[in-house]
Motif scaffolding. Structure first.
Motif, PDB file in Angstrom:
ATOM      1  N   MET A  44     -11.983 -11.691  10.337  1.00 20.93           N
ATOM      2  CA  MET A  44     -11.216 -11.643   9.104  1.00 20.93           C
ATOM      3  C   MET A  44     -10.503 -10.298   9.010  1.00 20.93           C
ATOM      4  O   MET A  44     -11.022  -9.272   9.415  1.00 20.93           O
ATOM      5  N   THR A  45      -9.314 -10.349   8.433  1.00 22.33           N
ATOM      6  CA  THR A  45      -8.508  -9.164   8.201  1.00 22.33           C
ATOM      7  C   THR A  45      -8.385  -8.999   6.694  1.00 22.33           C
ATOM      8  O   THR A  45      -8.509  -9.975   5.952  1.00 22.33           O
ATOM      9  N   SER A  46      -8.135  -7.770   6.243  1.00 20.75           N
ATOM     10  CA  SER A  46      -8.106  -7.569   4.797  1.00 20.75           C
ATOM     11  C   SER A  46      -7.020  -6.574   4.385  1.00 20.75           C
ATOM     12  O   SER A  46      -6.463  -5.864   5.209  1.00 20.75           O
ATOM     13  N   TYR A  47      -6.765  -6.553   3.074  1.00 22.75           N
ATOM     14  CA  TYR A  47      -5.905  -5.550   2.450  1.00 22.75           C
ATOM     15  C   TYR A  47      -6.591  -5.116   1.161  1.00 22.75           C
ATOM     16  O   TYR A  47      -7.477  -5.800   0.647  1.00 22.75           O
ATOM     17  N   ASP A  48      -6.154  -3.974   0.621  1.00 30.09           N
ATOM     18  CA  ASP A  48      -6.796  -3.416  -0.560  1.00 30.09           C
ATOM     19  C   ASP A  48      -5.802  -2.467  -1.223  1.00 30.09           C
ATOM     20  O   ASP A  48      -5.419  -1.471  -0.625  1.00 30.09           O
ATOM     21  N   VAL A  49      -5.355  -2.795  -2.435  1.00 28.09           N
ATOM     22  CA  VAL A  49      -4.389  -1.954  -3.141  1.00 28.09           C
ATOM     23  C   VAL A  49      -4.836  -1.763  -4.590  1.00 28.09           C
ATOM     24  O   VAL A  49      -5.530  -2.605  -5.156  1.00 28.09           O
ATOM     25  N   THR A  50      -4.423  -0.647  -5.175  1.00 29.01           N
ATOM     26  CA  THR A  50      -4.826  -0.305  -6.532  1.00 29.01           C
ATOM     27  C   THR A  50      -3.658   0.353  -7.263  1.00 29.01           C
ATOM     28  O   THR A  50      -2.864   1.063  -6.655  1.00 29.01           O
ATOM     29  N   ALA A  51      -3.583   0.120  -8.559  1.00 23.51           N
ATOM     30  CA  ALA A  51      -2.606   0.791  -9.420  1.00 23.51           C
ATOM     31  C   ALA A  51      -3.219   0.903 -10.812  1.00 23.51           C
ATOM     32  O   ALA A  51      -4.208   0.228 -11.124  1.00 23.51           O
ATOM     33  N   VAL A  52      -2.621   1.747 -11.630  1.00 22.83           N
ATOM     34  CA  VAL A  52      -3.088   1.913 -13.006  1.00 22.83           C
ATOM     35  C   VAL A  52      -1.954   1.560 -13.951  1.00 22.83           C
ATOM     36  O   VAL A  52      -0.824   2.026 -13.792  1.00 22.83           O
ATOM     37  N   SER A  53      -2.274   0.727 -14.931  1.00 18.20           N
ATOM     38  CA  SER A  53      -1.330   0.301 -15.957  1.00 18.20           C
ATOM     39  C   SER A  53      -1.635   1.032 -17.250  1.00 18.20           C
ATOM     40  O   SER A  53      -2.802   1.327 -17.537  1.00 18.20           O
ATOM     41  N   GLY A  54      -0.616   1.281 -18.037  1.00 17.68           N
ATOM     42  CA  GLY A  54      -0.822   1.856 -19.359  1.00 17.68           C
ATOM     43  C   GLY A  54      -1.265   0.824 -20.377  1.00 17.68           C
ATOM     44  O   GLY A  54      -1.629   1.156 -21.495  1.00 17.68           O
ATOM     45  N   ALA A  55      -1.238  -0.460 -19.982  1.00 16.94           N
ATOM     46  CA  ALA A  55      -1.623  -1.552 -20.881  1.00 16.94           C
ATOM     47  C   ALA A  55      -3.131  -1.780 -20.847  1.00 16.94           C
ATOM     48  O   ALA A  55      -3.801  -1.480 -19.862  1.00 16.94           O
ATOM     49  N   TRP A  97       7.386  -9.845 -12.856  1.00 18.78           N
ATOM     50  CA  TRP A  97       6.820  -8.549 -12.474  1.00 18.78           C
ATOM     51  C   TRP A  97       6.504  -8.411 -10.990  1.00 18.78           C
ATOM     52  O   TRP A  97       6.027  -7.363 -10.556  1.00 18.78           O
ATOM     53  N   SER A  98       6.769  -9.450 -10.208  1.00 17.02           N
ATOM     54  CA  SER A  98       6.419  -9.408  -8.786  1.00 17.02           C
ATOM     55  C   SER A  98       7.604  -9.820  -7.920  1.00 17.02           C
ATOM     56  O   SER A  98       8.624 -10.291  -8.434  1.00 17.02           O
ATOM     57  N   PRO A  99       7.480  -9.705  -6.599  1.00 13.97           N
ATOM     58  CA  PRO A  99       8.554 -10.158  -5.712  1.00 13.97           C
ATOM     59  C   PRO A  99       8.599 -11.679  -5.529  1.00 13.97           C
ATOM     60  O   PRO A  99       9.425 -12.182  -4.766  1.00 13.97           O
ATOM     61  N   LEU A 111      -0.561  -5.098   7.832  1.00 14.32           N
ATOM     62  CA  LEU A 111       0.486  -4.157   7.418  1.00 14.32           C
ATOM     63  C   LEU A 111       1.414  -4.803   6.392  1.00 14.32           C
ATOM     64  O   LEU A 111       1.725  -4.215   5.355  1.00 14.32           O
ATOM     65  N   TYR A 112       1.870  -6.007   6.703  1.00 16.80           N
ATOM     66  CA  TYR A 112       2.803  -6.692   5.814  1.00 16.80           C
ATOM     67  C   TYR A 112       2.162  -6.975   4.456  1.00 16.80           C
ATOM     68  O   TYR A 112       2.758  -6.690   3.404  1.00 16.80           O
ATOM     69  N   LEU A 113       0.958  -7.543   4.440  1.00 17.12           N
ATOM     70  CA  LEU A 113       0.333  -7.890   3.164  1.00 17.12           C
ATOM     71  C   LEU A 113      -0.036  -6.660   2.348  1.00 17.12           C
ATOM     72  O   LEU A 113       0.042  -6.691   1.118  1.00 17.12           O
ATOM     73  N   THR A 114      -0.424  -5.579   3.010  1.00 16.38           N
ATOM     74  CA  THR A 114      -0.692  -4.351   2.261  1.00 16.38           C
ATOM     75  C   THR A 114       0.582  -3.892   1.565  1.00 16.38           C
ATOM     76  O   THR A 114       0.566  -3.544   0.380  1.00 16.38           O
ATOM     77  N   TRP A 115       1.703  -3.912   2.279  1.00 18.54           N
ATOM     78  CA  TRP A 115       2.994  -3.537   1.692  1.00 18.54           C
ATOM     79  C   TRP A 115       3.365  -4.494   0.555  1.00 18.54           C
ATOM     80  O   TRP A 115       3.729  -4.060  -0.541  1.00 18.54           O
ATOM     81  N   TYR A 116       3.270  -5.785   0.815  1.00 16.42           N
ATOM     82  CA  TYR A 116       3.669  -6.797  -0.167  1.00 16.42           C
ATOM     83  C   TYR A 116       2.776  -6.746  -1.407  1.00 16.42           C
ATOM     84  O   TYR A 116       3.263  -6.771  -2.543  1.00 16.42           O
ATOM     85  N   MET A 117       1.466  -6.667  -1.194  1.00  9.29           N
ATOM     86  CA  MET A 117       0.544  -6.659  -2.325  1.00  9.29           C
ATOM     87  C   MET A 117       0.623  -5.350  -3.105  1.00  9.29           C
ATOM     88  O   MET A 117       0.366  -5.332  -4.312  1.00  9.29           O
ATOM     89  N   ARG A 119       3.456  -3.967  -3.728  1.00 12.29           N
ATOM     90  CA  ARG A 119       4.569  -4.294  -4.627  1.00 12.29           C
ATOM     91  C   ARG A 119       4.067  -5.149  -5.795  1.00 12.29           C
ATOM     92  O   ARG A 119       4.502  -4.971  -6.938  1.00 12.29           O
ATOM     93  N   MET A 120       3.163  -6.077  -5.509  1.00  9.74           N
ATOM     94  CA  MET A 120       2.602  -6.932  -6.557  1.00  9.74           C
ATOM     95  C   MET A 120       1.841  -6.097  -7.594  1.00  9.74           C
ATOM     96  O   MET A 120       2.100  -6.192  -8.790  1.00  9.74           O
ATOM     97  N   VAL A 121       0.899  -5.286  -7.122  1.00  6.90           N
ATOM     98  CA  VAL A 121       0.057  -4.532  -8.047  1.00  6.90           C
ATOM     99  C   VAL A 121       0.871  -3.492  -8.805  1.00  6.90           C
ATOM    100  O   VAL A 121       0.653  -3.281 -10.008  1.00  6.90           O
ATOM    101  N   ASN A 122       1.844  -2.861  -8.153  1.00  6.55           N
ATOM    102  CA  ASN A 122       2.684  -1.882  -8.842  1.00  6.55           C
ATOM    103  C   ASN A 122       3.571  -2.559  -9.885  1.00  6.55           C
ATOM    104  O   ASN A 122       3.786  -2.010 -10.968  1.00  6.55           O
ATOM    105  N   GLY A 123       4.074  -3.740  -9.566  1.00  5.17           N
ATOM    106  CA  GLY A 123       4.887  -4.476 -10.543  1.00  5.17           C
ATOM    107  C   GLY A 123       4.079  -4.889 -11.756  1.00  5.17           C
ATOM    108  O   GLY A 123       4.547  -4.782 -12.902  1.00  5.17           O
ATOM    109  N   LEU A 124       2.869  -5.353 -11.513  1.00  2.00           N
ATOM    110  CA  LEU A 124       1.989  -5.726 -12.625  1.00  2.00           C
ATOM    111  C   LEU A 124       1.665  -4.516 -13.477  1.00  2.00           C
ATOM    112  O   LEU A 124       1.713  -4.564 -14.709  1.00  2.00           O
ATOM    113  N   ALA A 125       1.349  -3.393 -12.827  1.00  2.00           N
ATOM    114  CA  ALA A 125       0.988  -2.170 -13.561  1.00  2.00           C
ATOM    115  C   ALA A 125       2.147  -1.625 -14.385  1.00  2.00           C
ATOM    116  O   ALA A 125       1.955  -1.109 -15.484  1.00  2.00           O
ATOM    117  N   ALA A 126       3.368  -1.750 -13.876  1.00  2.00           N
ATOM    118  CA  ALA A 126       4.538  -1.172 -14.538  1.00  2.00           C
ATOM    119  C   ALA A 126       5.159  -2.078 -15.584  1.00  2.00           C
ATOM    120  O   ALA A 126       5.982  -1.628 -16.383  1.00  2.00           O
TER     121      ALA A 126
END
Length: 140
Positions: A1-12, A30-32, A121-127, A129-136
């Motif tokens: 199995m391969t994995s990705y892991d991303v984090t962001a902080v929202s003001g909400a 909020w996402s791509p 690599l691709y999913l880390t980049w893509y996700m 974008r997802m988490v940053n869009g949700l946070a922002a």
């Protein structure tokens, strides 16, 4: 199995972030992701509860995903039922931090042989974008 892991902080607050996360129709805002179609399912009469299937389209690619766990204002877990991977499971954990929310989005998948490193690599980049869009995303 391969994995990705991303984090962001929202003001909400977590309940606001959770609402955006669990209502599939908001994802293109909020996402791509280009479009979402809710296919149904879901427990307790909710079309977007546990068991709900959603179809996400980005460009010409579609993935069918099912929500398998919801913890109100804290967590959403989903699996891919059809798409690019044989096995795919992702979790989005929400935790209060100050007046906002820490969003931790991580997943694991089984990619076609020999391509795991590229998909990681691709999913880390893509996700990211997802988490940053949700946070922002501005929440009212």
């Amino acid at each position: 199995m391969t994995s990705y892991d991303v984090t962001a902080v929202s003001g909400a607050r977590p309940e606001s972030v959770y609402r955006l996360l669990t209502v599939g129709a908001t994802w293109p805002e909020w996402s791509p992701i280009d479009a979402v179609r809710i296919e149904g399912g879901g427990d307790a009469g909710s079309p977007q509860g546990v068991g709900a299937t959603r179809v996400f389209r980005t460009g010409r690619n579609e993935s069918h995903e099912e929500i398998v766990e919801l913890v109100p204002d804290r967590r959403m877990v989903y699996v891919m039922r059809s798409g690019a991977f044989r096995t795919y499971r992702a979790t989005v954990d929400l935790a209060p931090v100050g007046q906002g929310t820490r969003i931790h989005w991580y997943g694991s998948f089984r990619a076609p042989r020999g391509t795991g490193w590229l998909w990681r690599l691709y999913l880390t980049w893509y996700m990211r974008r997802m988490v940053n869009g949700l946070a922002a995303y501005p929440v009212t």
